[in-house]
Design a protein around this motif. Sequence first.
Motif, PDB file in Angstrom:
ATOM      1  N   THR A 199      40.627  92.108  -8.498  1.00  7.68           N
ATOM      2  CA  THR A 199      39.930  92.464  -9.725  1.00  7.68           C
ATOM      3  C   THR A 199      39.458  91.186 -10.393  1.00  7.68           C
ATOM      4  O   THR A 199      40.052  90.129 -10.227  1.00  7.68           O
ATOM      5  CB  THR A 199      40.855  93.251 -10.672  1.00  7.68           C
ATOM      6  OG1 THR A 199      42.031  92.475 -10.935  1.00  7.68           O
ATOM      7  CG2 THR A 199      41.269  94.556 -10.044  1.00  7.68           C
ATOM      8  N   TYR A 200      38.405  91.288 -11.214  1.00  9.26           N
ATOM      9  CA  TYR A 200      37.690  90.088 -11.619  1.00  9.26           C
ATOM     10  C   TYR A 200      37.359  90.110 -13.099  1.00  9.26           C
ATOM     11  O   TYR A 200      37.365  91.145 -13.753  1.00  9.26           O
ATOM     12  CB  TYR A 200      36.432  89.951 -10.750  1.00  9.26           C
ATOM     13  CG  TYR A 200      36.787  89.995  -9.288  1.00  9.26           C
ATOM     14  CD1 TYR A 200      37.311  88.870  -8.657  1.00  9.26           C
ATOM     15  CD2 TYR A 200      36.700  91.172  -8.577  1.00  9.26           C
ATOM     16  CE1 TYR A 200      37.705  88.912  -7.330  1.00  9.26           C
ATOM     17  CE2 TYR A 200      37.103  91.228  -7.242  1.00  9.26           C
ATOM     18  CZ  TYR A 200      37.597  90.100  -6.628  1.00  9.26           C
ATOM     19  OH  TYR A 200      38.000  90.150  -5.331  1.00  9.26           O
ATOM     20  N   GLU A 201      37.071  88.922 -13.630  1.00 10.64           N
ATOM     21  CA  GLU A 201      36.805  88.772 -15.051  1.00 10.64           C
ATOM     22  C   GLU A 201      35.536  89.509 -15.476  1.00 10.64           C
ATOM     23  O   GLU A 201      34.571  89.590 -14.722  1.00 10.64           O
ATOM     24  CB  GLU A 201      36.644  87.286 -15.392  1.00 10.64           C
ATOM     25  CG  GLU A 201      37.903  86.453 -15.215  1.00 10.64           C
ATOM     26  CD  GLU A 201      38.925  86.680 -16.317  1.00 10.64           C
ATOM     27  OE1 GLU A 201      38.630  87.416 -17.266  1.00 10.64           O
ATOM     28  OE2 GLU A 201      40.019  86.124 -16.205  1.00 10.64           O
ATOM     29  N   LYS A 202      35.570  90.035 -16.706  1.00 10.72           N
ATOM     30  CA  LYS A 202      34.395  90.715 -17.267  1.00 10.72           C
ATOM     31  C   LYS A 202      33.310  89.699 -17.593  1.00 10.72           C
ATOM     32  O   LYS A 202      33.592  88.595 -18.063  1.00 10.72           O
ATOM     33  CB  LYS A 202      34.797  91.463 -18.537  1.00 10.72           C
ATOM     34  CG  LYS A 202      33.646  92.179 -19.235  1.00 10.72           C
ATOM     35  CD  LYS A 202      34.126  92.875 -20.490  1.00 10.72           C
ATOM     36  CE  LYS A 202      34.480  91.892 -21.587  1.00 10.72           C
ATOM     37  NZ  LYS A 202      34.917  92.539 -22.825  1.00 10.72           N
ATOM     38  N   ALA A 216      20.197  96.006 -16.560  1.00  8.14           N
ATOM     39  CA  ALA A 216      20.143  94.863 -15.648  1.00  8.14           C
ATOM     40  C   ALA A 216      20.531  95.321 -14.254  1.00  8.14           C
ATOM     41  O   ALA A 216      21.342  96.236 -14.082  1.00  8.14           O
ATOM     42  CB  ALA A 216      21.084  93.751 -16.109  1.00  8.14           C
ATOM     43  N   TRP A 217      19.957  94.666 -13.268  1.00  4.96           N
ATOM     44  CA  TRP A 217      20.382  94.818 -11.874  1.00  4.96           C
ATOM     45  C   TRP A 217      21.243  93.616 -11.519  1.00  4.96           C
ATOM     46  O   TRP A 217      20.859  92.470 -11.767  1.00  4.96           O
ATOM     47  CB  TRP A 217      19.181  94.913 -10.944  1.00  4.96           C
ATOM     48  CG  TRP A 217      18.535  96.268 -10.947  1.00  4.96           C
ATOM     49  CD1 TRP A 217      17.414  96.648 -11.624  1.00  4.96           C
ATOM     50  CD2 TRP A 217      18.988  97.419 -10.227  1.00  4.96           C
ATOM     51  NE1 TRP A 217      17.141  97.967 -11.387  1.00  4.96           N
ATOM     52  CE2 TRP A 217      18.092  98.471 -10.524  1.00  4.96           C
ATOM     53  CE3 TRP A 217      20.059  97.672  -9.359  1.00  4.96           C
ATOM     54  CZ2 TRP A 217      18.228  99.745  -9.992  1.00  4.96           C
ATOM     55  CZ3 TRP A 217      20.199  98.943  -8.832  1.00  4.96           C
ATOM     56  CH2 TRP A 217      19.301  99.966  -9.147  1.00  4.96           C
ATOM     57  N   SER A 276      23.350  95.958  -4.617  1.00  8.99           N
ATOM     58  CA  SER A 276      22.963  95.863  -6.025  1.00  8.99           C
ATOM     59  C   SER A 276      23.564  97.005  -6.837  1.00  8.99           C
ATOM     60  O   SER A 276      23.840  98.092  -6.314  1.00  8.99           O
ATOM     61  CB  SER A 276      21.437  95.872  -6.166  1.00  8.99           C
ATOM     62  OG  SER A 276      20.884  97.046  -5.609  1.00  8.99           O
ATOM     63  N   LEU A 277      23.759  96.742  -8.130  1.00  9.91           N
ATOM     64  CA  LEU A 277      24.300  97.708  -9.069  1.00  9.91           C
ATOM     65  C   LEU A 277      23.491  97.642 -10.359  1.00  9.91           C
ATOM     66  O   LEU A 277      23.163  96.556 -10.834  1.00  9.91           O
ATOM     67  CB  LEU A 277      25.765  97.404  -9.391  1.00  9.91           C
ATOM     68  CG  LEU A 277      26.778  97.524  -8.258  1.00  9.91           C
ATOM     69  CD1 LEU A 277      28.089  96.864  -8.670  1.00  9.91           C
ATOM     70  CD2 LEU A 277      27.008  98.987  -7.919  1.00  9.91           C
ATOM     71  N   LYS A 278      23.176  98.801 -10.920  1.00  9.69           N
ATOM     72  CA  LYS A 278      22.464  98.854 -12.196  1.00  9.69           C
ATOM     73  C   LYS A 278      23.463  99.081 -13.321  1.00  9.69           C
ATOM     74  O   LYS A 278      24.357  99.919 -13.213  1.00  9.69           O
ATOM     75  CB  LYS A 278      21.430  99.981 -12.188  1.00  9.69           C
ATOM     76  CG  LYS A 278      20.598 100.064 -13.463  1.00  9.69           C
ATOM     77  CD  LYS A 278      19.612 101.226 -13.410  1.00  9.69           C
ATOM     78  CE  LYS A 278      18.797 101.330 -14.691  1.00  9.69           C
ATOM     79  NZ  LYS A 278      17.873 102.497 -14.667  1.00  9.69           N
ATOM     80  N   MET A 279      23.308  98.306 -14.423  1.00  3.16           N
ATOM     81  CA  MET A 279      24.194  98.444 -15.569  1.00  3.16           C
ATOM     82  C   MET A 279      23.356  98.559 -16.837  1.00  3.16           C
ATOM     83  O   MET A 279      22.498  97.713 -17.102  1.00  3.16           O
ATOM     84  CB  MET A 279      25.128  97.233 -15.672  1.00  3.16           C
ATOM     85  CG  MET A 279      26.204  97.375 -16.725  1.00  3.16           C
ATOM     86  SD  MET A 279      27.346  98.734 -16.412  1.00  3.16           S
ATOM     87  CE  MET A 279      27.980  98.308 -14.789  1.00  3.16           C
ATOM     88  N   ARG A 306      27.558  94.517 -20.467  1.00  2.00           N
ATOM     89  CA  ARG A 306      28.875  94.153 -19.962  1.00  2.00           C
ATOM     90  C   ARG A 306      28.997  94.605 -18.510  1.00  2.00           C
ATOM     91  O   ARG A 306      28.556  95.702 -18.167  1.00  2.00           O
ATOM     92  CB  ARG A 306      29.979  94.796 -20.799  1.00  2.00           C
ATOM     93  CG  ARG A 306      30.073  94.225 -22.203  1.00  2.00           C
ATOM     94  CD  ARG A 306      31.085  94.978 -23.042  1.00  2.00           C
ATOM     95  NE  ARG A 306      31.189  94.404 -24.377  1.00  2.00           N
ATOM     96  CZ  ARG A 306      31.818  94.993 -25.392  1.00  2.00           C
ATOM     97  NH1 ARG A 306      32.406  96.177 -25.204  1.00  2.00           N
ATOM     98  NH2 ARG A 306      31.874  94.425 -26.570  1.00  2.00           N
ATOM     99  N   PHE A 307      29.604  93.756 -17.721  1.00  2.00           N
ATOM    100  CA  PHE A 307      29.670  94.038 -16.291  1.00  2.00           C
ATOM    101  C   PHE A 307      30.998  93.536 -15.728  1.00  2.00           C
ATOM    102  O   PHE A 307      31.441  92.434 -16.055  1.00  2.00           O
ATOM    103  CB  PHE A 307      28.512  93.333 -15.574  1.00  2.00           C
ATOM    104  CG  PHE A 307      28.516  93.496 -14.083  1.00  2.00           C
ATOM    105  CD1 PHE A 307      28.230  94.710 -13.496  1.00  2.00           C
ATOM    106  CD2 PHE A 307      28.814  92.417 -13.263  1.00  2.00           C
ATOM    107  CE1 PHE A 307      28.233  94.867 -12.121  1.00  2.00           C
ATOM    108  CE2 PHE A 307      28.819  92.551 -11.882  1.00  2.00           C
ATOM    109  CZ  PHE A 307      28.525  93.787 -11.315  1.00  2.00           C
ATOM    110  N   ALA A 308      31.652  94.357 -14.902  1.00  3.84           N
ATOM    111  CA  ALA A 308      32.871  93.958 -14.215  1.00  3.84           C
ATOM    112  C   ALA A 308      32.606  94.029 -12.715  1.00  3.84           C
ATOM    113  O   ALA A 308      32.395  95.114 -12.175  1.00  3.84           O
ATOM    114  CB  ALA A 308      34.044  94.858 -14.601  1.00  3.84           C
TER     115      ALA A 308
END
Length: 206
Positions: free
Chosen positions: A3-6, A31-32, A40-43, A59-61
């Motif tokens: 798991t990773y930082e926000k 954002a992509w 890729s992920l869309k947020m 915000r992205f995790a």
Amino acid sequence: MGTYEKFELVLDVRNADYGNPYNPEEIDLYAWFFSPDGDSLKMNGFYDNYQGRDQWKIRFAADRAGTWEYQVFARDQDGTGGSERAAFSVIESGKKGWLRISPENPNYFMLDDGSSFYGISVYYPWNVTRGGLDRFAALNGNMFGYWDCTYDNSGNGGGKYLLESMESGVGRYDQRKAARIDEVLNWAEARDMKVMLAIWAHGYLR
């Protein structure tokens, strides 16, 4: 999988034409994100105006370490504009990650790092405090239910408001309540607790 930082972006949205920043039909910010492996992920973004901040945020995790890239877009009634691609590095956080259904048995939960999750939960729908969560954590509690309702009379001066309140008006978010939810979620994260968030309490459905 770890798991990773926000990662949080605070964006300068210039020359956009909109009246209601909470209506994606008027202004849509997103954002992509492009992973080190190329997928890729869309947020979606959101507008934060608590205490007059007047900030657009995303915000992205991430779900893996390494160098990620992102590109931001904003769409209003005049069209769509975008940023250049930029990059950031993702490091492990030491947290166990999101709660998921186990792929081995759909009757059980697991966390992003592969560990099992067995819920020891309580309904703590209002008047949530750090001390109260500390007492719950001392009993090995790891999940609680929280209501977005007017009974919550603590925290940020926003406890007694709904996310969409009489003061904010229909179609707009009450920023005091948004900040209160952020506060409760941050307290839960610091104690490795999961939150079941009730967006609309049953007493208001009538």
